[in-house]
Write an enzyme that holds these catalytic residues in place. Structure first.
Site, short mmCIF file in Angstrom:
data_model
loop_
_atom_site.label_atom_id
_atom_site.label_comp_id
_atom_site.label_asym_id
_atom_site.label_seq_id
_atom_site.Cartn_x
_atom_site.Cartn_y
_atom_site.Cartn_z
N TYR A 1 0.84 -1.20 0.00
CA TYR A 1 0.00 0.00 0.00
C TYR A 1 0.87 1.25 0.00
O TYR A 1 0.56 2.24 -0.66
CB TYR A 1 -0.92 0.01 1.23
CG TYR A 1 -1.99 1.08 1.13
CD1 TYR A 1 -3.22 0.80 0.54
CD2 TYR A 1 -1.74 2.38 1.58
CE1 TYR A 1 -4.18 1.78 0.41
CE2 TYR A 1 -2.70 3.36 1.45
CZ TYR A 1 -3.93 3.07 0.87
OH TYR A 1 -4.87 4.03 0.74
N PHE B 1 -7.61 21.62 -24.81
CA PHE B 1 -7.84 20.18 -24.89
C PHE B 1 -9.08 19.89 -24.04
O PHE B 1 -9.31 20.55 -23.03
CB PHE B 1 -6.64 19.36 -24.41
CG PHE B 1 -6.91 17.89 -24.60
CD1 PHE B 1 -6.90 17.34 -25.87
CD2 PHE B 1 -7.26 17.08 -23.53
CE1 PHE B 1 -7.23 16.00 -26.07
CE2 PHE B 1 -7.58 15.73 -23.73
CZ PHE B 1 -7.57 15.20 -24.99
N THR B 2 -9.86 18.89 -24.47
CA THR B 2 -11.18 18.65 -23.87
C THR B 2 -11.13 18.53 -22.34
O THR B 2 -11.77 19.31 -21.64
CB THR B 2 -11.80 17.38 -24.47
OG1 THR B 2 -10.87 16.30 -24.33
CG2 THR B 2 -12.12 17.57 -25.94
N ASP C 1 1.24 20.44 -20.29
CA ASP C 1 0.47 19.21 -20.46
C ASP C 1 1.41 18.34 -21.31
O ASP C 1 1.42 18.43 -22.53
CB ASP C 1 -0.84 19.51 -21.20
CG ASP C 1 -1.61 18.24 -21.54
OD1 ASP C 1 -1.05 17.14 -21.38
OD2 ASP C 1 -2.76 18.35 -22.00
N LYS D 1 -0.12 7.98 -23.36
CA LYS D 1 0.39 8.40 -24.68
C LYS D 1 1.89 8.09 -24.75
O LYS D 1 2.25 6.93 -24.84
CB LYS D 1 0.09 9.88 -24.93
CG LYS D 1 -1.24 10.42 -24.37
CD LYS D 1 -2.47 9.83 -24.98
CE LYS D 1 -3.82 10.35 -24.51
NZ LYS D 1 -4.03 11.52 -23.74
N ARG E 1 -13.39 15.35 -34.29
CA ARG E 1 -12.78 16.47 -33.58
C ARG E 1 -13.28 17.73 -34.27
O ARG E 1 -12.63 18.24 -35.18
CB ARG E 1 -11.25 16.38 -33.60
CG ARG E 1 -10.66 15.44 -32.55
CD ARG E 1 -11.09 15.83 -31.16
NE ARG E 1 -10.49 15.08 -30.08
CZ ARG E 1 -11.16 14.71 -28.98
NH1 ARG E 1 -12.44 14.93 -28.87
NH2 ARG E 1 -10.54 14.11 -28.00
N PHE F 1 -19.06 14.73 -26.57
CA PHE F 1 -18.64 13.88 -27.69
C PHE F 1 -18.53 12.41 -27.32
O PHE F 1 -18.68 11.53 -28.15
CB PHE F 1 -17.32 14.37 -28.29
CG PHE F 1 -16.19 14.40 -27.29
CD1 PHE F 1 -16.02 15.49 -26.46
CD2 PHE F 1 -15.30 13.35 -27.20
CE1 PHE F 1 -14.99 15.52 -25.53
CE2 PHE F 1 -14.26 13.37 -26.28
CZ PHE F 1 -14.12 14.46 -25.43
#
Ligand SMILES: *Cc1c(COP(=O)(O)O)cnc(C)c1O
Length: 463
Positions: free
Chosen positions: A76, A128-129, A219, A262, A386, A453
């Site tokens: 943990y 960005f969303t 980001d 990514k 998009r 979306f």
């Protein structure tokens, strides 16, 4: 490097495990897309032949990463894999403090809540969303500071992810420095078509930010792909290892949020990294509430090990060259087929320009959504919208946001498909383009209030 550019770069790996794909008939797919409300997010993966929905969490891991999974320390607290992850981030990204999260949006949530005061602006090089959603939830206001070229799908600018300093100056003059929470800078800007910024631009932005005492928070989701473009396109960086370029890029920021799904070559994970000790302390306090203890942040030990190993693998120059070149290969095949695409081709995806593809479908009939559905029916290839659907509504007016870019994204997962798969995709797009008059618009019949979306449903407009 000069000789490397002329020669073919093959994938710097060979295939050890394969996963069969399922072919379906056109009739079957027509039925499935109807059931899915003409939204490719609502299709079952089983019913997809080549899945270019996203490059998020869809990478193939290496044997080295899978071996690392067996070395998961599932304690943990204080798992050894956390310390491996921390060391990898420190060495490759160069930030001192690391807080794991279950994925990128969790890092954005914590960062936005802790760093934004209600009514403050957060300038970003295009939205960005999920990033904008978390900024708005924290009471912040998104401000687009990307150069105008980024909104033009045919402009060949090599660094369409660049920040427009005049827009930043304008914001400070209008609102004052205290009304700006931080600068959110994204490498290889997703919504602009995977477009990089240049190091020269970043350096100017950093000097500007320093002058005004405003921190830069990256980001960093696709930072390695951006580093590759700098290596290929920017004078002074030819032949420099992407690893060094990435380190320099990150040195201009105070920290980052990261979706490891990514660049980091894993199926799940993310982190916050920072040099700001005070913020680190508060982020650790908050991660316990939403994710888990600060040495696992919603991840299993084995997942943290896979991320740590993925971080070292992603900065291999041959790997990143073959990854981005596969995307460029798909772009080249589409171009040969006459299909209108966003130029230049980005680092993770080719974006088909639905406005030029379907000039007979007005934006309020969701051309990109309709095109993504038609592509699935034609060949079982899954892309995503998009455009106006992804852009959502303006919280102030309740109206649709009308982005200039109305695109279908064909996103290439890392180390997953071969160039023959790319050929199949390009042939299907070219066939649809030849028969484009037959593609009709859609009407929205269900609209979720947030990030619509993902779950919106549509029906064809019958003339
Ligand atoms: C995917 C992504 C995110 C969000 O990360 P998740 O891991 O999907 O939560 C944030 N920013 C960018 C640019 C992304 O591509």
């Amino acid at each position: 490097m000069a000789s490397m550019q002329k020669r073919t770069i093959a994938e710097p790996y060979r295939i050890k495990v394969v996963e069969p794909l399922r072919m379906t008939t056109r009739e079957y797919r027509e039925e499935r897309i109807r059931e899915a409300g003409y939204n490719t997010f609502l299709l079952r993966s089983e019913d997809v032949y080549i899945d270019l929905l996203t490059d998020s969490g869809t990478s193939a891991m290496s044997d080295n990463q899978w071996a690392g999974m067996m070395l998961g320390d599932e304690a943990y607290a204080g798992s050894r894999n956390f310390y491996h992850l921390e060391a990898a981030v420190q060495e490759i990204y160069g930030f001192r403090y690391v807080v794991p999260t279950h994925q990128g949006r969790a890092a954005e949530h914590i960062t936005s809540q802790l760093r934004i005061k209600r009514g403050q602006y957060v300038p970003m090089n295009m939205y960005f969303t999920t990033t904008r959603e978390h900024v708005e939830r924290a009471g912040g206001i998104f401000y687009d500071c990307i150069i105008d070229e980024a909104h033009d799908p045919q402009n060949p600018h090599p660094f369409k992810g660049n920040v427009d300093l005049a827009k930043l100056d304008h914001l400070v003059q209008e609102k004052g420095r205290d009304q700006i929470a931080y600068l959110s800078i994204a490498p290889c800007v997703n919504m602009a078509g995977g477009q990089p910024f240049s190091m020269a631009n970043l350096r100017e932005v950093a000097a500007w930010a320093d002058r005004h005492g405003i921190p830069i928070i990256f980001d960093a989701t696709r930072a390695v792909e951006n580093a590759y473009f700098i290596q290929q396109r920017e004078p002074g960086y030819e032949g420099k290892p992407v690893r060094e370029i990435l380190r320099e890029m990150m040195s201009y920021g105070e920290g980052c949020t990261m979706s490891s799904k990514k660049d980091n070559l894993v199926n799940i994970g993310g982190f916050i990294a920072t040099n700001n000790e005070q913020f680190f302390t508060r982020a650790k306090e908050m991660v316990v509430v939403f994710e888990g203890l600060h040495t696992y942040g919603g991840l299993a030990g084995r997942d943290m090990e896979a991320i740590a190993r993925g971080i070292y693998e992603m900065v291999d120059d041959l790997y990143i060259a073959s990854r981005v070149r596969q995307v460029e290969y798909l772009g080249g095949r589409l171009r040969e087929g006459g299909v209108p695409i966003v130029e230049p081709v980005g680092g993770h995806a080719v974006f088909v320009d639905a406005k030029r593809f379907l000039p007979h479908v007005p934006q309020e009939e969701f051309p990109a959504q309709a095109l993504a559905a038609a592509l699935y029916v034609d060949s079982g290839v899954r892309g995503m919208e998009r455009g106006i659907v992804s852009a959502g509504r303006d919280p102030a007016t309740g109206e649709h946001r009308r982005p200039n870019l109305e695109l279908v994204r064909l996103t290439v997962p890392r180390r997953v498909y071969t160039n023959l798969h790319m050929d199949v995709v390009a042939e299907s797009c070219a066939a649809l383009y030849a028969d484009r008059e037959s593609i009709r618009g859609l009407k929205m019949v269900y609209e979720p209030p947030e990030l619509r979306f993902f779950q919106a449903r549509f029906e064809p407009i019958v003339p």
